[in-house]
Structure formats: C-alpha cells, structure tokens
Design an enzyme around this catalytic site. Structure first.
Site, PDB file in Angstrom:
ATOM      1  N   ALA A 113       0.852  -1.191   0.000  1.00 38.84           N
ATOM      2  CA  ALA A 113       0.000   0.000   0.000  1.00 38.84           C
ATOM      3  C   ALA A 113       0.889   1.243   0.000  1.00 38.84           C
ATOM      4  CB  ALA A 113      -0.899   0.012   1.226  1.00 38.84           C
ATOM      5  N   LYS A 114       0.312   2.366  -0.251  1.00 38.11           N
ATOM      6  CA  LYS A 114       1.033   3.641  -0.102  1.00 38.11           C
ATOM      7  C   LYS A 114       0.021   4.752   0.102  1.00 38.11           C
ATOM      8  CE  LYS A 114       5.391   5.012  -0.489  1.00 38.11           C
ATOM      9  NZ  LYS A 114       6.565   4.138  -0.274  1.00 38.11           N
ATOM     10  N   GLY A 115       0.436   5.782   0.824  1.00 39.31           N
ATOM     11  CA  GLY A 115      -0.447   6.923   1.025  1.00 39.31           C
ATOM     12  C   GLY A 115       0.306   8.197   0.703  1.00 39.31           C
TER      13      GLY A 115
END
Ligand code: GLU
Length: 425
Positions: A113-115
C-alpha cells in the site's frame, strides 16, 4: 530529500505505467496466467479524501490525501505515507504496487500500500502538520488497522507524524494500538535499528553486488544522490565498510571530494544546519548537481526521488554498479540503455527493502509486547537482505534477465502462487 533533476516529460508521463512495463516483462518470462495477471495488475482499493485544515493564520485550506491498497494477498497491506507537493494518485498507485513486490521479494507476510498528502511540509508549522496528520488518520480509520493496513514513514514524514497517527487511531478505538503503524519513536514502541534500516539494507545489497563484480570495497568509490534518511545512512555504513564516498547531494546541491567525504561530519553538519548540507566545507560544491549521477565511480546510489536516471542522461552514466536507494529512480526507458551498457543495477524493490523489513520486526515486537536488541534486529534484517539478494541473483541467471526483472519474477511468482492457494469468488 535530495536534488531533483527534472526528467523529460515522456519518461515521467505515468509512474504506474512505468511500473507496469517491468511487471509485463517479468510476467511474460514467468508465463503468468492471464487471469492472475489481471488480478495482480489492478490495485484492490483506492481511497481519496479532502482534508480541510485550519491554518495558523485562521484560514482554512483543503488538502488532497490518498491511500492506495495495491494487494493484501500475502497479508495486511504495508507502505509509507508521503507528504510532498507532487503527490498524485497515479504516483501513489505505482508506489503501492512497488510495496507489494518489495514485501514479496524479502519474503515478509505483507501486501502493498502507499499513502500521500499533497502538501509542502517545509512551509507548514508543526501544529498545521499535526492537524493534517490527525485529519488524514481520522479519514482513514476504516482503512488502517494492525491486521488490515499498516502505514509507515516515507518522503516528508518521520517518527513524529507516525506518533500522531498512532495516537489518533488509538483515541478512536479507546485503547493503545501501537501495531497500527511502524517507524514510531522508540518510546511509543518503535524498533531499534528502524531509522537506519533502509540505508543499512542498501549497504548490504551494495556489498553483495560488489562481491559479484569483484569490486573490493576498500578500493571502491561511491556517489550518493540524496542525503535524507536513506542516502545518509547508506553513505555512512558504506564508508564504515571501507568505501570512499566521493560525492553526496541534497536540495542545496552536490558536493565532491576526490579523497573522500567524512560522512559522520557531513551528517553532524546537516543536523546542525536545519537539515541541509548548504555551506558544507568538507567537499567542493559542484557547478551542476545533476553531474553527480555521471561521475566515474564504482557505485552510484540514487537515494532521492523517482526518474532521476532517464533517457536524457542514461547514456552518460559511468558507474559500474547502481544500487537504488530511492523508489523508482530509473525510468523504464532508461533500463534498456543500462542493460546494453552492462551496468549492474540492484533494483529498488530489493535494495531499499531493509526499511519495510525492520518495519515488520517493529510490528512483530509490538504484537509480542517485547523489545529486541539492536544486534538482533540488524542480524535478522541483514540475513533477510542477503538471502533476498542471492535469490534474485540466482533467478537472474536462471532466466537470463537483469536483476530488476529477476526481482519482479521472484515477487510475482510468490504473490501469484499465494493467490492461487487462497482463491477468489
Ligand atoms: N516508505 C518505506 C518504503 O518505501 C517504508 C515502508 C514501510 O516500512 O512500511 O519502503
């Protein structure tokens, strides 16, 4: 954060496409089933939010935030949160997919994931950043979770932001949940060794690759682009292993010293100088910071941002070995020329995986309610990095492909076979 040399538009067009072009080559070499291919190429969830924040002067500004879960096939998704002005959904998607492959390469039980939040933390007060971090966490309460999705620091964020995130999440749940985020300050359940973990992994993979090329570290020259968390520790640890670091750089420019830069001094200078190397006297300021990448050195460590090695400069690169400390520092177009020139590249999803590896150890310690010594953390992460390097190297020999494609093959194979066991609807 380091010196950013703008890449030609065509190389920068779409980071997700650039990730996919490597994925496609590896999927073909692996003979990946078309249906599984379709599953793995699509991010499983994308959440975008608007975050209205009251600034110190009383005005309200609306910030744009994202969190992309690329995959949770191997386990809860894992990946950092980036605060930068050029954050956009396509970049976050690519970075999320890279996390899936990265976790799979080092064989830790996480998806990717990444934000990101589009903002300039350098121009914001601590209070404004705190309110923004808490608002983002609140908006993502249904996304984050110690068994669901576990954030960590990335560019523009660090232990301070992770502490606010953990606190906000814990308040909302009425209990302390320290395993919801990694990269925390030590007193909040952070792990010894996490701060230097990414740079340490870069050092371990650089030494493993030097051995293959028969480069003696004691005779090796190294240039490091970017003097943030990754670049400075990679430089320090490579120097400790005998290498001569002839060039370093950050947003203030590139610094060159043929005899070797004293990295401890450079770090101390930066820390006492608002985080930049500006005015550092231990080396000469180069006229053109982009030239650092073109120096005739044994090892080049790009540890700043994406796409710094691109079709406009790749022909002029003279290093024998490139170890990618940053995520995506080489554009897909530049890969071909690098391979033709016979430069060995330890790709990002392998070289910088030491950070997420120690994040995993932090999460394990939080869940155990126990603390490991620095020696245990380092020993275990060094072993994971070395094993991953060996596996990728063997795969590159077996399929006769560059290390980058081999790393994708190892990762895709792992995620695809796990998916087949788990099954779908
Ligand atoms: N942001 C780091 C990376 O790109 C660390 C991610 C993590 O520890 O979850 O690998």
């Amino acid at each position: 954060m380091g010196y950013i040399e703008p890449a030609p538009i065509k190389d920068k067009a779409n980071p997700f496409e650039s990730m996919m072009s490597r994925f496609n080559i590896a999927a073909e070499a692996l003979g990946l089933d078309e249906q599984v291919y379709n599953v793995l190429k699509s991010p499983s969830k994308q959440v975008s939010v608007s975050l209205p924040i009251t600034m110190d002067n009383g005005s309200i500004r609306v910030f744009e935030g994202h969190r992309v879960i690329h995959s949770n096939i191997l386990g809860p998704s894992k990946g950092g949160i980036r605060y930068a002005m050029d954050v956009h959904l396509d970049e976050v998607k690519a970075l999320a997919a890279w996390m899936t492959w990265k976790c799979a390469v080092v064989d830790i039980p996480y998806g990717g994931a990444k934000g990101g939040i589009k903002c300039n933390p350098r121009e914001m007060s601590a209070g404004e950043i705190e309110r923004l971090t808490r608002a983002y966490t609140n908006a993502m309460l249904d996304v984050f979770g110690p068994d669901r999705d576990i954030p960590a620091p990335d560019m523009g964020t660090g232990p301070r932001e992770m502490a606010w995130l953990m606190d906000e999440y814990s308040r909302a749940h009425g209990m302390t949940v320290n395993a919801v985020v990694t990269g925390k300050p030590l007193v909040l359940g952070g792990s010894l060794g996490r701060t230097e973990a990414t740079g340490r992994g870069v050092m371990v993979s650089a030494l493993a690759a030097m051995e293959k090329l028969m480069i003696n570290p004691y005779h090796a020259t190294v240039a490091v682009q970017g003097f943030g968390n990754v670049g400075s520790f990679a430089a320090l640890l490579l120097e400790e292993r005998g290498c001569t670091i002839v060039a370093i750089s950050d947003i203030s420019g590139a610094y060159y010293n043929e005899k070797g830069i004293n990295i401890k001094e450079a770090i101390a200078y930066r820390d006492g100088n608002k985080g930049t190397l500006e005015g550092f006297a231990g080396a000469d300021l180069m006229d053109n910071a982009g030239e650092l990448l073109l120096l005739e050195v044994d090892v080049l460590v790009p540890a700043a941002v994406e796409d710094v090695i691109h079709s406009g400069n790749v022909e002029k690169i003279k290093a024998k070995l490139i170890v990618e400390g940053a995520n995506g520092p080489t554009s897909a177009e530049a890969d071909k020329v690098i391979n033709e020139k016979g430069i060995l590249v330890v790709p990002d999803i392998l070289a910088n995986a030491g950070g997420v590896t120690v994040s995993y150890f932090e999460w394990v310690q939080n869940r155990l309610g126990y603390k490991w010594t620095r020696e245990r953390v380092n020993r275990r992460s060094d072993r994971i990095m070395k094993d991953a390097f060996d596996k990728v190297y063997e795969t590159s020999q077996k399929y006769n492909v560059p290390l980058r494609i081999a790393a994708y093959i190892v990762a895709i194979d792992k995620v695809a076979s796990t998916y087949q066991y788990r099954g779908g609807y």
